[in-house]
Design an enzyme around this catalytic site. Structure first.
Site, mmCIF file in Angstrom:
data_model
loop_
_atom_site.group_PDB
_atom_site.id
_atom_site.type_symbol
_atom_site.label_atom_id
_atom_site.label_comp_id
_atom_site.label_asym_id
_atom_site.label_seq_id
_atom_site.Cartn_x
_atom_site.Cartn_y
_atom_site.Cartn_z
ATOM 1 N N GLU A 1 0.816 -1.209 0.000
ATOM 2 C CA GLU A 1 0.000 0.000 0.000
ATOM 3 C C GLU A 1 0.856 1.268 0.000
ATOM 4 O OE1 GLU A 1 -4.133 -1.149 2.090
ATOM 5 O OE2 GLU A 1 -2.372 -1.631 3.299
ATOM 6 N N GLU B 1 -3.903 -9.656 3.626
ATOM 7 C CA GLU B 1 -4.712 -9.372 4.814
ATOM 8 C C GLU B 1 -5.826 -10.391 5.042
ATOM 9 O OE1 GLU B 1 -2.729 -5.425 4.097
ATOM 10 O OE2 GLU B 1 -3.416 -7.111 2.900
#
Length: 253
Positions: free
Chosen positions: A107, A127
């Site tokens: 990210e 995740e």
């Protein structure tokens, strides 16, 4: 020693996450260090482009889970994860990726404007494998770069994508041999730093906002930026330098 190093030369800043023993995982010290480095970069008129990279052959493994269990959440108000994901700089930022860019590390790379990666680099949002979601911009930015179904595959399976496949789909700008990402990122940064700083900054802003506008609305939204550049000293200098067959001398105004 600081967990984030800041160096500069020839109009280019290099921001290095320096926790190789932890695969450059992000804790609060890293988040604050990146935020301070971005502030220093933005404040200096002599710096045109920044490069974000990681030490020791890994870009960033994401959230430092050990620090997380101690109660550290490296999300800064108004800035997001790692002091960056919700508030990238107004000037261009390049991610130079070696090894893994995982979870929050991916990210951070997605928050950059350009990505240079070694051929053996890997990108992933794992995740879901831990019952989490990629809430630091990965799920928002990935579908704007990759085909929808590929972005969905990465998000739902948590499985990584290699740099060569990422390059084929437009996620990575430049591929290098292992160990060469930072050098290639510096070369890319130098080609940007040679241009008019006002024009570069305005061009970044227009390209970034274009994904949220239909074509007609986009022209209205970009008009003030374009008009400001047309009236700038740098625009005149660029034209004069071309007609006089010399290198331009940018004033940044």
């Amino acid at each position: 020693m600081s967990a984030v190093r800041f160096e500069d030369a020839d109009g280019i800043a290099v921001i290095t996450i320096d926790r190789p023993a932890r695969r450059n995982a992000v804790d609060l010290e890293v988040a604050h260090g990146i935020a301070r480095a971005i502030d220093a970069f933005e404040a200096r008129a002599d710096l045109a482009v920044a490069i974000l990279t990681g030490a020791g052959g890994t870009f960033c493994a994401g959230l430092d889970l050990a620090a997380f269990t101690r109660g550290e959440i490296p999300i800064l108000p108004g800035r997001g994860f790692g002091g960056l994901t919700e508030s990238p700089p107004g000037k261009p930022l390049i991610a130079a990726v070696e090894g893994w860019a995982l979870a929050g590390g991916f990210e951070l790379a997605l928050a950059a404007d350009l990505i240079v990666a070694a051929r053996d680099a890997r990108f992933g949002l794992p995740e879901t494998k831990r019952g989490l979601v990629a809430g630091a911009g990965g799920l928002l930015r990935l579908p704007k770069t990759l085909p929808y179904r590929l972005a969905m595959q990465l998000a739902l399976t948590g499985e990584p994508i290699g740099a060569e496949a990422a390059h084929d789909h437009g996620l990575v700008n430049i591929l290098t041999e292992p160990g060469g990402a930072l050098t290639a990122a510096r070369e890319l940064a130098a080609s940007i730093a040679a241009n008019g700083p006002l024009a570069v900054r305005a061009s970044k802003e227009i390209v970034a906002m274009s994904v949220d506008y239909p074509s007609t609305g986009g022209f209205d939204a970009q008009r003030p930026l374009v008009e400001r550049i047309l009236a700038s000293r740098d625009a005149l200098e660029g034209a004069l330098a071309f007609t006089e067959r010399r290198a331009p001398v940018w004033a940044g105004e």
